[in-house]
Design an enzyme around this catalytic site. Structure first.
Site, PDB file in Angstrom:
ATOM      1  N   SER A 108      49.085  30.386  13.041  1.00 35.66           N
ATOM      2  CA  SER A 108      48.640  31.684  13.545  1.00 35.66           C
ATOM      3  C   SER A 108      48.571  31.738  15.055  1.00 35.66           C
ATOM      4  O   SER A 108      48.660  32.800  15.648  1.00 35.66           O
ATOM      5  CB  SER A 108      47.254  32.024  12.981  1.00 35.66           C
ATOM      6  OG  SER A 108      46.310  31.044  13.379  1.00 35.66           O
ATOM      7  N   CYS A 109      48.404  30.584  15.712  1.00 39.15           N
ATOM      8  CA  CYS A 109      48.233  30.596  17.171  1.00 39.15           C
ATOM      9  C   CYS A 109      48.656  29.267  17.753  1.00 39.15           C
ATOM     10  O   CYS A 109      47.984  28.265  17.554  1.00 39.15           O
ATOM     11  CB  CYS A 109      46.776  30.874  17.528  1.00 39.15           C
ATOM     12  SG  CYS A 109      46.451  30.771  19.294  1.00 39.15           S
ATOM     13  N   GLY A 110      49.765  29.253  18.457  1.00 37.53           N
ATOM     14  CA  GLY A 110      50.267  28.011  19.012  1.00 37.53           C
ATOM     15  C   GLY A 110      49.384  27.421  20.083  1.00 37.53           C
ATOM     16  O   GLY A 110      49.466  26.237  20.368  1.00 37.53           O
ATOM     17  N   VAL A 111      48.533  28.222  20.717  1.00 42.45           N
ATOM     18  CA  VAL A 111      47.658  27.709  21.757  1.00 42.45           C
ATOM     19  C   VAL A 111      46.486  26.941  21.153  1.00 42.45           C
ATOM     20  O   VAL A 111      45.950  26.029  21.751  1.00 42.45           O
ATOM     21  CB  VAL A 111      47.135  28.870  22.640  1.00 42.45           C
ATOM     22  CG1 VAL A 111      46.085  28.378  23.622  1.00 42.45           C
ATOM     23  CG2 VAL A 111      48.290  29.497  23.416  1.00 42.45           C
ATOM     24  N   CYS A 112      46.063  27.317  19.938  1.00 45.66           N
ATOM     25  CA  CYS A 112      44.897  26.700  19.311  1.00 45.66           C
ATOM     26  C   CYS A 112      45.072  25.188  19.236  1.00 45.66           C
ATOM     27  O   CYS A 112      46.103  24.691  18.810  1.00 45.66           O
ATOM     28  CB  CYS A 112      44.685  27.267  17.915  1.00 45.66           C
ATOM     29  SG  CYS A 112      44.425  29.052  17.891  1.00 45.66           S
TER      30      CYS A 112
END
Length: 269
Positions: A108-112
């Site tokens: 859902s979120c590559g930064v996480c």
């Protein structure tokens, strides 16, 4: 990319019927024998995903260093198809530090999971001026993107990213449960197809524009990023710093131009 499951409709009191859901599975990416990252993704175009991710994260210093991309056969049956090996030229320069983020990336979120927000603020030169896009071409992109979202039609559960040329021709569309994965697949396609860099292209995404999408587009030198939905504050900040054009809420005649409006040509001028 999709799987049949049995569901009950109408509040759970109806008869069981078949429905399709988007597939989500882990993919381990290795550079040679070195495990680099695990990402949750929708299977399909895994090689493009791996090359795109390694490129946009700064692991690969030269996109021409990729020799081969293939699924690893020397794994247990349960992992078959979910381990991918990227082989590089002997002596190729790589930097594995950018993806050392707890060895896991959420779909859902590559930064996480990155150690800190500063880790994702790596520098990239602003894109060049010169590329101009007709406003009518820009308005045509959402319909072209939507018409090719085949797995979304089956499941309603996938994001899409599309790469267009300056005349509005759709060159590549990829779908995935992760919006950043879909972008990496498109960018990976461009690398493997010899279209790198993308300084005369448009990236269109089916949802919102996040910081990471703009970061990946900047790395690929994409001058125009458009989205069906909104942009985040960090996405706007990065687009401004990177001299990119960022458009949101692109639906029919409507659009919100967050920055870089000088690249949009109106009335043939």
């Amino acid at each position: 990319m999709s799987r049949i499951v049995e569901v009950q409709r109408g509040g759970g009191e109806g008869a069981l019927v078949e429905d399709r859901v988007a597939v989500e599975e882990p993919l381990e990416i290795r550079v040679g024998t070195e495990p680099v990252v695990v990402t949750m993704r929708t299977p399909g175009h895994d090689g493009e995903l791996a090359v795109g991710l390694l490129t946009t994260e700064g692991v690969l210093k030269d996109v021409g260093d990729v020799v081969s991309v293939k699924h690893c056969e020397a794994v247990e049956a349960a992992s078959a198809g979910n381990v991918l090996v990227v082989e590089l030229k002997r002596g190729a320069a790589v930097d594995l530090a950018p993806v050392r983020r707890g060895f896991y990336v959420s779909s859902s979120c590559g930064v996480c999971g990155k150690a800190s927000i500063e880790q994702v603020r790596w520098s990239a030169e602003p894109v060049s001026d010169g590329f101009v896009l007709d406003v009518d071409v820009l308005r045509s992109l959402p319909g072209k993107l939507r018409s090719e979202q085949k797995v979304f039609d089956q499941t309603g559960g996938l994001h899409a990213a599309g790469l267009f040329d300056g005349d509005g021709a759709l060159l590549c569309l990829r779908e995935d449960v992760g919006r950043h994965n879909a972008v990496d697949k498109v960018i990976g396609w461009s690398v493997l197809a010899g279209r790198w860099p993308l300084d005369d292209h448009v990236l269109m995404v089916s949802g919102r524009s996040s910081f990471e999408i703009l970061q990946k587009a900047l790395k690929a030198r994409v001058p125009v990023v458009a989205a069906v939905s909104a942009a985040s504050s960090l996405a706007v900040e990065l687009a401004e710093a990177g001299n990119q054009t960022l458009v949101g809420f692109l639906r029919g005649e409507e659009m919100t131009v967050y920055c870089g409006g000088e690249r949009i040509r109106h009335g043939g001028t």
